[in-house]
Design an enzyme around this catalytic site. Structure first.
Site, PDB file in Angstrom:
ATOM      1  N   SER A 181      -9.123   1.856  18.195  1.00  0.00           N
ATOM      2  CA  SER A 181      -7.973   0.970  18.288  1.00  0.00           C
ATOM      3  C   SER A 181      -7.759   0.514  19.738  1.00  0.00           C
ATOM      4  O   SER A 181      -8.627  -0.138  20.314  1.00  0.00           O
ATOM      5  CB  SER A 181      -6.744   1.664  17.682  1.00  0.00           C
ATOM      6  N   ASP A 235      -7.376  -1.210   6.500  1.00  0.00           N
ATOM      7  CA  ASP A 235      -6.631  -0.972   7.739  1.00  0.00           C
ATOM      8  C   ASP A 235      -5.495  -1.984   7.826  1.00  0.00           C
ATOM      9  O   ASP A 235      -5.735  -3.195   7.827  1.00  0.00           O
ATOM     10  CB  ASP A 235      -7.613  -1.150   8.904  1.00  0.00           C
ATOM     11  N   HIS A 272      -6.739   3.002   9.025  1.00  0.00           N
ATOM     12  CA  HIS A 272      -6.799   3.043  10.502  1.00  0.00           C
ATOM     13  C   HIS A 272      -6.762   4.478  11.039  1.00  0.00           C
ATOM     14  O   HIS A 272      -6.686   4.676  12.238  1.00  0.00           O
ATOM     15  CB  HIS A 272      -5.595   2.248  11.055  1.00  0.00           C
TER      16      HIS A 272
END
Length: 281
Positions: free
Chosen positions: A149, A226, A259
């Site tokens: 991320s 995600d 995620h």
């Protein structure tokens, strides 16, 4: 400022050790923690840096990813820094999860209020120097970098700007085009001001057009479930930019994955094998 390096934790795992350290960071002007997984090895171990995402510390990856199994068998050390300076008590530093503490974005802030937010220099300069001066069992000259991320953004941008320092890069669900997403725009406005040219220096999609003489394929895994994929991460923009300059890139869209660290734990072995190959050369 003396580094004052001290070990604050040690746990055996897959015949190696997770160790946690505290030191005084000259770059950030505060006390910082970082974690290292030392594999069982009779040789000096190459290093894989892992950069974590928003809200994380150096512990999330060590506790949740299960990366130590593959790192142990490949003889690779995992080095995991924190995600921002801490304890500076700057007004507003903890007001939101996506800016300030736990949200350093791996850049060098230019705005006076946030001048201690220099995670780029910390990761690229201070930490490698600290490793080479204090850990003879590591070969810090053989290094690769990965992250998730915000940390995937950090890994990609740091790698592209320092191709002489890292053998390979990979990322899980990276913020691949931050100048065009809400997270990036908020962070860059506050850390870097309104100068959009300065923003582009920390955007992988912009950087790949300048730095694309790559010796290893870039590996990206992205979960299709995600929640941040459509609006925040924009790997398709990075893919388009790589195609334009024939930069070697493998983006794997993973159906059903989100995620989280469940996603990371599922595919981390592939990433460590990817880096092991580059680090062996």
């Amino acid at each position: 400022m003396e580094s004052g390096l001290s070990e604050i934790g040690s746990t055996k795992m897959f015949d190696g050790y997770n160790k946690r350290y505290r030191h005084n960071s000259e770059t950030l002007g505060c006390s910082m923690t970082f974690s290292i997984y030392f594999p069982p090895s009779s040789h000096r171990s190459p290093v894989l840096y892992w950069l974590s995402g928003l809200t994380c510390t150096d512990e999330n990856f060590i506790i949740k990813s299960g990366a130590q199994r593959a790192a142990s068998s490949h003889g690779i050390a995992l080095v995991v820094p924190d995600t921002s300076p801490r304890g500076l008590n700057i007004e507003g530093e903890a007001d939101s999860y996506d800016f300030g503490v736990g949200a350093g974005f791996y850049l060098n802030a230019t705005q006076e209020k946030w001048k201690n937010w220099r995670m780029y220099d910390y990761v690229v300069k201070e930490l490698p120097k600290l490793l080479s001066e204090n850990f003879s069992q590591l070969d810090a000259t053989r290094a690769s970098i990965s992250g998730h991320s915000m940390g995937g953004h950090g890994a990609l941008t740091i790698y592209l700007k320092n191709l002489d320092k890292y053998k390979s890069v990979s990322a899980f669900a990276p913020i691949a085009n931050p100048i065009n997403c809400p997270w990036g725009q908020k962070a860059f406005t506050n850390y870097l001001g309104d100068n959009k040219a300065a923003w582009e220096e920390y955007d992988a999609t912009c950087l790949i057009s300048k730095f694309n003489n790559l010796s290893a394929t870039i590996l990206i895994d992205q979960g299709e479930n995600d929640q941040f994929y459509p609006d925040q991460l924009l790997p398709n923009k990075f893919e388009e930019a790589c195609k334009k300059v024939n930069a070697p890139l493998l983006v794997r869209l993973q159906p059903g994955y989100d995620h989280s660290y469940y996603f990371i734990a599922t595919f981390i072995e592939d990433h460590i094998s990817h880096h092991a190959q580059a680090l062996a050369l």
